[in-house]
Structure formats: C-alpha cells, structure tokens
Design an enzyme around this catalytic site. Structure first.
Site, PDB file in Angstrom:
ATOM      1  N   SER A 138      -5.111   1.986   4.394  1.00  0.00           N
ATOM      2  CA  SER A 138      -3.722   1.957   4.452  1.00  0.00           C
ATOM      3  C   SER A 138      -2.964   2.948   3.658  1.00  0.00           C
ATOM      4  O   SER A 138      -3.230   2.878   2.406  1.00  0.00           O
ATOM      5  CB  SER A 138      -3.223   0.624   4.427  1.00  0.00           C
ATOM      6  OG  SER A 138      -1.851   0.671   4.643  1.00  0.00           O
ATOM      7  N   TYR A 160      -1.484  -7.083   0.607  1.00  0.00           N
ATOM      8  CA  TYR A 160      -2.216  -6.067   1.600  1.00  0.00           C
ATOM      9  C   TYR A 160      -2.490  -5.064   1.109  1.00  0.00           C
ATOM     10  O   TYR A 160      -3.762  -4.448   1.410  1.00  0.00           O
ATOM     11  CB  TYR A 160      -1.209  -6.262   2.850  1.00  0.00           C
ATOM     12  CG  TYR A 160      -1.605  -5.299   3.864  1.00  0.00           C
ATOM     13  CD1 TYR A 160      -2.825  -5.600   4.591  1.00  0.00           C
ATOM     14  CD2 TYR A 160      -1.068  -3.842   3.761  1.00  0.00           C
ATOM     15  CE1 TYR A 160      -3.034  -4.528   5.691  1.00  0.00           C
ATOM     16  CE2 TYR A 160      -1.328  -2.794   4.771  1.00  0.00           C
ATOM     17  CZ  TYR A 160      -2.544  -3.030   5.514  1.00  0.00           C
ATOM     18  OH  TYR A 160      -3.153  -2.160   6.669  1.00  0.00           O
ATOM     19  N   LYS A 199       1.686  -6.425  18.387  1.00  0.00           N
ATOM     20  CA  LYS A 199       1.879  -6.595  17.184  1.00  0.00           C
ATOM     21  C   LYS A 199       3.236  -7.286  16.731  1.00  0.00           C
ATOM     22  O   LYS A 199       3.505  -7.446  15.652  1.00  0.00           O
ATOM     23  CB  LYS A 199       1.814  -4.956  16.442  1.00  0.00           C
ATOM     24  CG  LYS A 199       0.505  -4.500  16.573  1.00  0.00           C
ATOM     25  CD  LYS A 199       0.572  -3.333  15.752  1.00  0.00           C
ATOM     26  CE  LYS A 199       0.884  -3.518  14.204  1.00  0.00           C
ATOM     27  NZ  LYS A 199       0.887  -2.164  13.612  1.00  0.00           N
ATOM     28  N   TYR A 292      12.189  -1.365  -1.567  1.00  0.00           N
ATOM     29  CA  TYR A 292      11.863  -0.791  -0.262  1.00  0.00           C
ATOM     30  C   TYR A 292      11.666   0.822  -0.470  1.00  0.00           C
ATOM     31  O   TYR A 292      12.136   1.456  -0.985  1.00  0.00           O
ATOM     32  CB  TYR A 292      13.108  -0.828   0.517  1.00  0.00           C
ATOM     33  CG  TYR A 292      13.171  -0.621   1.890  1.00  0.00           C
ATOM     34  CD1 TYR A 292      12.640  -1.258   3.004  1.00  0.00           C
ATOM     35  CD2 TYR A 292      13.775   0.809   2.433  1.00  0.00           C
ATOM     36  CE1 TYR A 292      12.542  -0.994   4.336  1.00  0.00           C
ATOM     37  CE2 TYR A 292      13.742   1.118   3.793  1.00  0.00           C
ATOM     38  CZ  TYR A 292      13.014   0.290   4.563  1.00  0.00           C
ATOM     39  OH  TYR A 292      13.150   0.595   6.060  1.00  0.00           O
TER      40      TYR A 292
END
Length: 337
Positions: A138, A160, A199, A292
C-alpha cells in the site's frame, strides 16, 4: 489492456480476498482472457461483524462475483486449517489481496495478525507448490513522506501502513531465503473503479461523489480541495500491474500509481461533466489539519523499468468508463426504494 504473452490457460490461480474490490476484478480478468485457467477465489465474505470504529470487518460480497464461474471458497486467512486445505490445489500463482484495508481500524493486534502473520502462512503455502506470489502492499506505507513517494523512504502514520510495510520486510526476507521464487509487492495508491461499492465508507471519492451527485446533492469538499492532490489510479491499470508482476520472474516491491496526481476538485468537476449536473461545490473546514496527506504521487520509474508497467488510463478516461457503473449502482443499490 493487451493480453500478456504468457498463457495462464491450464494454470491454477488462487485469489485471496477474491470477493473484494481488486480481487474480484482479477477473477473476472482471468475468466475473460483465459477461460481454461482454473481460478479459485478464497474470501471470508462479509457478515454483520464490525470493528470498534463501527466499520465492517469484511468487504467481500457475493455480488462482486455474480457471473464468475470458477471455484469459490469461504475461508479466513487467519484460519490455519482453511489455508492447509488449499495445499491440495497445487497453485501456480497466488494473488494475495485479502487484508484489513480499513486505515481507520485501531485494533493493532488484529491488524498485524491479519495482514502480517497470515501473510507468512500464504508464503509458506506458495513454497509448497513453488507458486508465484503477488501481494497487495500500500501507498499508506509512506505516511506523510514528501512527494514523489519512493520505495525505501517509508514513514507509516497508522497501524495499517505499518502492517503493510512489515509485509514488505517479510517478503524481502523470504525472497532472500528462496531466491528461485518470485514474490512481488504492489503498493497501490488511490484505486477506483467497478466492484468497490461494498467497501462502504472506504470506497473512493470518485464513487462517493458520483453517488452524491446522482442523489441530487452538491459535491461537498474541504476548502482548498484544488490543492489537495492524490495519485488516483483506475482499476484496469492495477490489474495490468498485477499481471505484469506475476510474469516478471523477479521479487521486489513496486509502486502502482500514475505519477500524475490530481485534485479532489478535479474529480468533482469531471463527474459533473460526465453526469450532466451543474451544482455549486459546497466547501467545509478540513477537520484533519495536521494529520492529513495533502499530496501523494507514486514514483513509478522502478515499476516501469522492472515490470514493463505503463499507466494507460487518465483520470478523465477512468471516470468516463466508470460512470455507467456508478449509475447502475445508484439505481440498484442506493435508490431502490
């Protein structure tokens, strides 16, 4: 995408997470292009079970596989007995897409168990039949690293991203111990396209904004969304990367993006053009300032050189191709009542 030179017919392909977004698209790719390929989908499928954040534990859905004619197995990659049973298939290729992909999950133990520990079991399964392994890493491994994001410069900001980076380390160690095997990790950036609807909240902004517009609502974006850039990649290019990785005969970790970041404002504007809507965008304050990502851009130079990967679908082309499916989803799933 052109059919690759090597023929997958008469080969056995295992797709973990095969009822999910990318996995189901891979399943149909093989069914369409290689009708004599034996394709096995392994997925735990969705239930009502949720994480502490309220999101579903599994996004796999039978509707993503309607029309698929291969073998479907319900199983959990955390279940050693279920994985042991897969040894009987003597697979040639494993596309490992099964994972907890929800970046907001806070349960670190289950994240590491599912994404890292189960991956070791997948590698051991591959070793028994000398199977090629292509697995989902990822872009989250980079966290807030500056653009363009390059392999070797990771700084994950959540568990994650950490789990995916740990998978990459595990794959590297395994490849060093078994140099005759091919294990390829693909760091997906912002993927969008058909079969992502289930999702739910983690579906792409392309789908979410498209459904907003079809519901008669103006697109809602953070202030300065024209300056928030992401590397958005259409599902067809992700499938291309998977196939070329499987055929490469090498091991390594590679970015999968376009290297051409675009803004959320671009998405809203392109969707409005394709859907024929004319709403004024509504803006609101970004509540995640300081935590962010304002810019992601995949450095794909190594991917292009090593795998022969070349992104083919622009954001405009991808959204145009996706719009009929977004309309279908709206009518069949969102607007049924």
């Amino acid at each position: 995408m052109q059919t690759p030179f090597i023929d997958f017919n008469l080969k056995t392909v295992l797709i973990t997470g095969g009822a999910g977004f990318i996995g189901s698209n891979l399943a149909f790719y093989f069914q369409t292009h290689f009708p004599q390929c034996r394709v096995i989908v392994f997925d735990c499928f969705r239930s009502e079970a949720t994480f502490s954040n309220g999101n579903l534990k599994s996004f796999g859905h039978f509707k993503n596989l309607i029309g698929f004619q291969g073998e479907v197995i319900s199983g959990d990659i955390n279940d050693d007995v279920a994985l042991k049973a897969l040894e009987a298939y003597h697979v040639d290729y494993i596309f490992h897409e099964a994972a907890i992909s929800d970046t907001t999950v806070l349960d670190q133990g289950i994240m590491v168990k599912t994404n890292v520990n189960a991956f070791k079991s997948i590698l051991e399964l591959a070793l028994k039949s000398n199977a090629v392994v292509v697995y989902a890493s990822s872009g989250a491994t980079y966290g807030d690293a500056p653009s363009p994001q390059r392999v070797g410069f990771e700084q994950p900001q959540n568990v994650y991203g950490f789990s995916k980076l740990s998978m990459d380390y595990l794959a590297r160690k395994f490849s060093a111990e078994h140099p005759n095997m091919s294990v390829v990790g693909l760091r997906y950036f912002n993927v969008y396209g058909p079969r992502e609807y289930f999702k739910n909240k983690t579906a792409s902004m392309v789908l979410q904004l498209g459904l907003q517009l079809l519901s008669g609502k103006a697109p809602r974006l953070f202030y300065n969304s024209d300056k928030i850039l992401r590397d958005f990649i259409y599902i067809d290019d992700v499938i291309q990367a998977n196939i070329k990785a499987a055929l490469s005969g090498i091991s390594g970790v590679f970015n999968v993006g376009t290297a051409l970041p675009r803004s959320f404002q671009d998405i809203a504007d392109i969707l409005q053009k394709e859907l024929g809507t004319h709403f004024q965008t509504e803006y609101f304050e970004n509540p995640y300032i300081g935590a962010y990502q304002m810019h992601t851009q995949a450095d794909i130079s190594l991917t292009c050189k090593a795998l022969g990967y070349v992104p083919e679908v622009s954001l405009e082309e991808g959204i145009r191709a996706y719009v009929p499916e977004i309309r279908r989803i709206f009518e069949s799933e969102v607007n049924r009542g």
